[in-house]
Design an enzyme around this catalytic site. Structure first.
Site, PDB file in Angstrom:
ATOM      1  CE1 TYR A  54     -11.845  39.220 -36.798  1.00 60.53           C
ATOM      2  CE2 TYR A  54     -12.571  37.130 -37.695  1.00 60.53           C
ATOM      3  CZ  TYR A  54     -12.351  37.945 -36.610  1.00 60.53           C
ATOM      4  OH  TYR A  54     -12.627  37.495 -35.345  1.00 60.53           O
ATOM      5  N   GLY A 214      -1.386  34.744 -24.229  1.00 61.35           N
ATOM      6  CA  GLY A 214      -0.467  35.571 -24.997  1.00 61.35           C
ATOM      7  C   GLY A 214      -1.134  36.630 -25.846  1.00 61.35           C
ATOM      8  N   PRO A 217       1.657  41.584 -25.420  1.00 62.35           N
ATOM      9  CG  PRO A 217       2.930  43.066 -26.694  1.00 62.35           C
ATOM     10  CD  PRO A 217       1.514  42.726 -26.342  1.00 62.35           C
TER      11      PRO A 217
END
Length: 288
Positions: A54, A214, A217
């Protein structure tokens, strides 16, 4: 703010924790990122999810600076991927046993810890094709778990979890003492229902990522579902809060780690733990 608690690695933690991945968006505003973390602790969060990849160690460095031992926060990290800041994705596969060990050492150094309470082995049994293991990165789970168990025996990690894992692999891994599973799962993405049932039966924490859908896309979003919007209006909440609340109601072993880089969104996410959904509402949500 009341935040109910659930078991993770032999300890009770807040059922709504915090996923720190989004903090990498604040790499130009370290003070703002630290403020979000400290606010999470103030609000009772004691379960934070992170990874060395991250922000290429940036997020782990924030945790090292923001958290102190007296905060009593359970930090959960993951291995199986390494930072790849110049690649097509911010992560590259690092599945081989020696890479898992090196990743644990990197996490220990960047977090400033002698022992990471829980480390998830991120496999590629499920998930995007672009992030599937290939070539020498296709490693049998038994070989990976042998290294993870050795790291646990050495005291470098406290417990072992799994991520992006199939039902078959989880079954094979159970003798290693798995404490949590992280897979993509939400009201609109429930392919892993059998895996969740096994986790519930084995008292393994289920920690879904992309809890509002979600993830790509064109993929369905929980907040766009008419039943979710209607439930939100009925209970005086946002659709996102209803989506998170449904997960908490759906199984007793669910622990959430919604991520955000905004303190207001953080508070809204944590408030989802206080939302009561009656049987009629739950049925309407599950019916779509």
């Amino acid at each position: 703010m009341h935040n109910p608690r659930g078991p993770l690695a032999g300890r009770a933690v807040s059922r709504v924790g915090y996923g720190a991945m989004q903090l990498r968006r604040l790499h130009r505003d370290r003070a703002a990122a630290l403020a979000v973390l400290r606010r999470a602790v103030e609000l009772g969060v004691d379960h934070v999810d992170t990874a060395q990849f991250y922000g290429n160690g940036f997020v782990n460095g924030l945790l090292r600076e923001a958290l102190s031992p007296c905060d009593n926060v359970m930090v959960v990290s993951k291995v199986g991927g390494d930072p790849d800041p110049d690649g097509p994705h911010p992560i590259r596969m690092a599945q081989r046993p020696e890479q898992l060990r090196a990743s644990v050492e990197d996490n220990l150094a960047s977090l400033g810890l002698d022992r990471i309470p829980v480390v998830n082995l991120r496999r590629t049994d499920v998930g995007p094709a672009a992030l599937r293991a290939q070539g020498d990165q296709v490693v049998d789970v038994d070989d990976q778990l042998a290294e993870m168990i050795a790291l646990r025996d050495e005291g470098k990690i406290g417990a072992i979890g799994l991520s992006a894992v199939s039902l078959e692999v989880l079954r094979r891994a159970l003798p290693a003492g798995i404490v949590c599973v992280q897979n993509a799962y939400s009201l609109v993405a429930r392919d892993d229902e059998d895996l969740l049932r096994l986790c519930t039966a084995e008292r393994i924490a289920w920690v879904p990522y992309f809890p509002l859908g979600g993830e790509a896309p064109g993929r369905a979003k929980v907040t766009d579902q008419p039943a979710v919007v209607a439930a939100a209006e009925a209970v005086g909440a946002t659709p996102a809060q209803v989506g998170l609340a449904w997960l908490l109601h759906h199984a007793p072993n669910v622990l959430l780690i919604p991520g955000t880089a905004d303190a207001g969104h953080l508070e809204a996410n944590l408030a989802a733990a206080t939302i009561a959904l009656d049987e009629a509402t739950l049925s309407a949500l599950e019916a779509g």
